[in-house]
Design a protein around this motif. Structure first.
Motif, PDB file in Angstrom:
ATOM      1  N   PRO A 456     -34.095 -22.404  -7.386  1.00 58.94           N
ATOM      2  CA  PRO A 456     -35.180 -22.863  -8.263  1.00 58.94           C
ATOM      3  C   PRO A 456     -35.306 -24.387  -8.261  1.00 58.94           C
ATOM      4  CG  PRO A 456     -33.872 -21.176  -9.362  1.00 58.94           C
ATOM      5  CD  PRO A 456     -33.125 -21.552  -8.111  1.00 58.94           C
ATOM      6  N   HIS A 457     -36.531 -24.833  -8.147  1.00 59.30           N
ATOM      7  CA  HIS A 457     -36.775 -26.272  -8.147  1.00 59.30           C
ATOM      8  C   HIS A 457     -36.816 -26.805  -9.571  1.00 59.30           C
ATOM      9  CE1 HIS A 457     -39.163 -30.013  -8.164  1.00 59.30           C
ATOM     10  NE2 HIS A 457     -38.425 -30.259  -7.103  1.00 59.30           N
ATOM     11  N   LEU A 458     -36.358 -28.034  -9.746  1.00 59.83           N
ATOM     12  CA  LEU A 458     -36.516 -28.753 -11.007  1.00 59.83           C
ATOM     13  C   LEU A 458     -36.543 -30.248 -10.710  1.00 59.83           C
ATOM     14  CD1 LEU A 458     -33.406 -29.846 -11.413  1.00 59.83           C
ATOM     15  CD2 LEU A 458     -33.078 -27.663 -12.553  1.00 59.83           C
ATOM     16  N   TRP A 459     -36.966 -31.003 -11.713  1.00 65.53           N
ATOM     17  CA  TRP A 459     -37.004 -32.463 -11.598  1.00 65.53           C
ATOM     18  C   TRP A 459     -35.787 -33.032 -12.306  1.00 65.53           C
ATOM     19  CZ3 TRP A 459     -40.272 -34.564  -8.276  1.00 65.53           C
ATOM     20  CH2 TRP A 459     -41.406 -33.836  -7.928  1.00 65.53           C
ATOM     21  N   LEU A 460     -35.095 -33.956 -11.648  1.00 65.09           N
ATOM     22  CA  LEU A 460     -33.902 -34.560 -12.205  1.00 65.09           C
ATOM     23  C   LEU A 460     -34.271 -35.644 -13.223  1.00 65.09           C
ATOM     24  CD1 LEU A 460     -31.799 -34.913  -8.933  1.00 65.09           C
ATOM     25  CD2 LEU A 460     -31.871 -32.997 -10.553  1.00 65.09           C
ATOM     26  N   GLU A 461     -33.285 -36.025 -14.033  1.00 73.77           N
ATOM     27  CA  GLU A 461     -33.532 -37.034 -15.064  1.00 73.77           C
ATOM     28  C   GLU A 461     -34.008 -38.361 -14.480  1.00 73.77           C
ATOM     29  OE1 GLU A 461     -30.480 -35.873 -18.735  1.00 73.77           O
ATOM     30  OE2 GLU A 461     -29.933 -37.454 -17.310  1.00 73.77           O
ATOM     31  N   ASP A 462     -33.565 -38.670 -13.269  1.00 70.24           N
ATOM     32  CA  ASP A 462     -33.967 -39.934 -12.650  1.00 70.24           C
ATOM     33  C   ASP A 462     -35.322 -39.857 -11.950  1.00 70.24           C
ATOM     34  OD1 ASP A 462     -33.424 -38.471 -10.378  1.00 70.24           O
ATOM     35  OD2 ASP A 462     -31.688 -39.661  -9.751  1.00 70.24           O
ATOM     36  N   VAL A 504     -26.043 -32.025 -11.376  1.00 69.56           N
ATOM     37  CA  VAL A 504     -27.450 -31.900 -11.758  1.00 69.56           C
ATOM     38  C   VAL A 504     -27.614 -32.230 -13.233  1.00 69.56           C
ATOM     39  CG1 VAL A 504     -29.439 -30.362 -11.898  1.00 69.56           C
ATOM     40  CG2 VAL A 504     -27.821 -30.145  -9.995  1.00 69.56           C
ATOM     41  N   ARG A 505     -28.463 -33.209 -13.504  1.00 62.84           N
ATOM     42  CA  ARG A 505     -28.808 -33.557 -14.883  1.00 62.84           C
ATOM     43  C   ARG A 505     -30.325 -33.465 -15.004  1.00 62.84           C
ATOM     44  NH1 ARG A 505     -24.698 -36.902 -13.273  1.00 62.84           N
ATOM     45  NH2 ARG A 505     -22.804 -36.818 -14.562  1.00 62.84           N
ATOM     46  N   SER A 506     -30.752 -32.478 -15.759  1.00 60.51           N
ATOM     47  CA  SER A 506     -32.185 -32.234 -15.915  1.00 60.51           C
ATOM     48  C   SER A 506     -32.431 -31.433 -17.174  1.00 60.51           C
ATOM     49  CB  SER A 506     -32.726 -31.463 -14.712  1.00 60.51           C
ATOM     50  OG  SER A 506     -34.049 -30.997 -14.966  1.00 60.51           O
ATOM     51  N   PRO A 507     -33.450 -31.806 -17.953  1.00 58.70           N
ATOM     52  CA  PRO A 507     -33.767 -31.010 -19.154  1.00 58.70           C
ATOM     53  C   PRO A 507     -34.253 -29.607 -18.814  1.00 58.70           C
ATOM     54  CG  PRO A 507     -35.437 -32.704 -18.760  1.00 58.70           C
ATOM     55  CD  PRO A 507     -34.314 -32.980 -17.815  1.00 58.70           C
ATOM     56  N   GLU A 508     -34.678 -29.395 -17.570  1.00 55.05           N
ATOM     57  CA  GLU A 508     -35.165 -28.074 -17.166  1.00 55.05           C
ATOM     58  C   GLU A 508     -34.033 -27.118 -16.806  1.00 55.05           C
ATOM     59  OE1 GLU A 508     -38.492 -28.104 -14.282  1.00 55.05           O
ATOM     60  OE2 GLU A 508     -38.206 -30.273 -14.278  1.00 55.05           O
ATOM     61  N   ALA A 509     -32.831 -27.641 -16.574  1.00 56.14           N
ATOM     62  CA  ALA A 509     -31.769 -26.848 -15.969  1.00 56.14           C
ATOM     63  C   ALA A 509     -31.370 -25.643 -16.810  1.00 56.14           C
ATOM     64  CB  ALA A 509     -30.555 -27.728 -15.689  1.00 56.14           C
ATOM     65  N   ALA A 510     -31.276 -25.819 -18.116  1.00 58.16           N
ATOM     66  CA  ALA A 510     -30.769 -24.740 -18.964  1.00 58.16           C
ATOM     67  C   ALA A 510     -31.632 -23.495 -18.891  1.00 58.16           C
ATOM     68  CB  ALA A 510     -30.664 -25.229 -20.411  1.00 58.16           C
TER      69      ALA A 510
END
Length: 549
Positions: A456-462, A504-510
């Motif tokens: 699954p794709h997500l956008w990282l915090e940076d 991986v640090r992303s608000p979408e990850a959870a």
């Protein structure tokens, strides 16, 4: 004496699939020869008009997505699909797809929600292929042999010996390679040589197709330009694709079931009827591109050191470009496994995965395309007589037809399921854990980390795309910095398998990743997941590289 050449891989065919395969292999450090019968710079047929989001993700990794995005229709030309009584007639409905200048920012359409760094791109193959060719040709590991025909080949335990000819000079050619891959289209000589047989549906439909130039056509239309304009009326139904956004178009005249002879149908009459223009309209035919829609799949994709990809392996209705896009997916699956073997970090067992993974997917996608084509045929055959009538009766008929056409076709042109939902459920290289893969349709899917699904794709915090941050081969995604990755890194190093560990640090990850650790393959499919590493990390490494017993 014939010219003798040597390469690790010989690719037969320099269409989009062969060129993409060559670029990806070269990026993995593999030397490639590509044999193509056409002249250098000779344009391809006016065929595929769509590059899927999944293919654009691949082109992003290969460094060519930007060049492709800058080509095709003018930046402000709508990519919409319009349904009308004729090209110049009343509009029934419209599917909104952003112009390329707005493709990254416009989220309002039915494909604006997609979880990807690269939305799809509408571009005809006559613009697409030269860009891929130039990019491949620029690689020091790729050599393209234009005007070269491969006539025969023989395999032995150490490789493949191919013979061919330079079509201009008549000089013979001998090529010694480790592997040969047929990307040589629907009439593939490579497929025939390995004894693979096509089976399925020989004829799903016939289309009288014409590539033409008409500088004043857009000025005659009542509605804003679109990328694809479908014409439905009781006399003749077809569709028109904008090629350059100004004066060149590709028109498909869908023949009825009893119309089996392309030339028996008056082409000029059909074109004028689909466009809704009179005898005063002037146009120039550039080429005739008639085709038969089929659903045919080869019974095998490999014979020892020889493989087939793309149209050489499967043929179906050219629905939303999924012939070419499925071929590019074939190429990516094959490329990383071939690269792993040739670079020495995987044994020959890794190559068993290609057919085991791609053949079932090909069956699924081909049936999606065929079933949708049959549904469209039913709509064309059932066009209500009053669809062009004036007044309230005609308006009601047009409204009903427009809604039905939108609901049916938005699945084809905004097909998230085909882009992101397919999964590998019979792979010898994936550590399955018993959870069922989420079902998908042409237009719907559920992002999932079930092994075999697309990572699954997500956008990282940076602000980076996850895919941009991942390594070139295997990547262990770590969602908890306290999770110990050391034993897997040690096992990978012991076997020489390239492994990147990415925190991986992303608000979408959870919402997307339930496990602390996810192992993603080079083709961005999940190979394994867990909250902690398995007791035998070396066994996992051996499984994903094709060395398991």
């Amino acid at each position: 004496m014939p010219t003798s050449l040597q390469s690790q891989v010989l690719i037969v065919g320099a269409g989009p699939v062969g060129l993409t395969l060559a670029m990806d292999l070269a990026q993995r450090g593999v030397d490639v020869l590509v044999a193509e019968t056409r002249h250098r710079g000779e344009p391809p047929s006016v065929k595929c008009n769509h590059v899927s989001a999944r293919s654009m993700e691949i082109f992003r990794r290969l460094g060519v997505a930007g060049a492709l995005r800058d080509a095709g229709l003018p930046p402000d030309h709508a990519n919409d699909v319009s349904y009308r009584t004729t090209f110049c007639g009343e509009e029934l409905s419209r599917i909104h797809i952003p112009a390329r200048q707005d493709r990254y920012t416009d989220r309002s359409g039915p494909d604006g929600w997609w979880p990807t760094p690269e939305p799809p791109h509408r571009i005809n193959q006559i613009y697409l292929e030269p860009i891929l060719f130039a990019h491949a040709e620029a690689s020091p590991r790729v050599r393209i042999l234009n005007r070269t025909r491969i006539d025969a080949f023989e395999q032995d335990a150490g490789g493949v010996s191919a013979t061919g000819v330079d079509l201009d000079s008549g000089e013979g050619l001998q090529i010694r390679c480790d592997f040969l891959i047929g990307c040589d289209g629907g009439r593939s000589g490579v497929r025939k040589a390995i004894g693979a047989k096509l089976s399925g549906d020989e004829v799903v439909g016939r289309v009288q197709s014409t590539f033409f130039r008409a500088p004043d056509l857009l000025a005659r239309a009542r509605h804003a330009p679109a990328w694809g304009t479908f014409s439905l009326n009781p006399r003749r139904s077809g569709n028109v694709y904008a090629i350059d956004g100004r004066e060149t178009f590709l028109l498909h005249n869908y023949l009825r079931p009893d119309e089996t002879d392309f030339e028996a149908i008056d082409r000029d009459w059909a074109i004028r009827t689909i466009l809704g223009v009179g005898d005063d309209f002037r146009y120039e035919i550039i080429s005739k591109e008639d085709w038969i829609g089929r659903r045919l799949v080869a019974d095998r994709f490999r014979d020892r050191r020889v493989f087939i990809c793309g149209d050489a392996a499967h043929l179906w209705i050219p629905m939303a470009g999924y012939g070419m896009n499925a071929g590019i997916a074939d190429a990516m699956d094959l490329s990383w496994t071939l690269g792993a073997f040739l670079n020495g970090w995987a044994p020959e067992g890794v190559l068993r995965a290609y057919e085991a993974e791609r053949l079932p997917i090909t069956e699924q996608v081909s049936r999606f395309a065929m079933n949708h084509a049959l549904a469209l045929q039913k709509e064309r055959e059932g066009v209500p007589e009053g669809i062009e009538a004036p007044g309230a009766e005609g308006e009601a008929a047009r409204a009903r037809a427009g809604k039905a056409l939108y609901d049916l076709n938005v699945k084809q042109y905004c097909c998230a399921g085909l882009n992101f939902g397919s999964f590998y459920d019979r792979s010898p290289l994936i550590a399955y854990d018993g959870e069922a893969h989420p079902a998908y349709t042409m237009d719907q899917f559920t992002p999932s980390t079930v092994p075999g699904c697309r990572t699954p794709h997500l956008w990282l915090e940076d602000g980076r795309s996850l895919y941009d941050a991942m390594g070139p081969e295997f990547t262990l995604l770590r969602f908890d910095a306290d999770a110990d990755a050391g034993p897997l890194q040690e096992a990978a190093a012991r076997r020489g398998l390239p492994l990147t560990v990415l925190d991986v640090r992303s608000p979408e990850a959870a919402g997307l990743y339930r496990h602390r650790l996810v192992l993603s393959r080079p083709d961005q499919h999940v190979a394994w997941r867990g909250d902690r590493l398995p007791e035998d990390p070396l066994a996992l490494i051996d499984l994903v590289r094709g060395a398991a017993a």
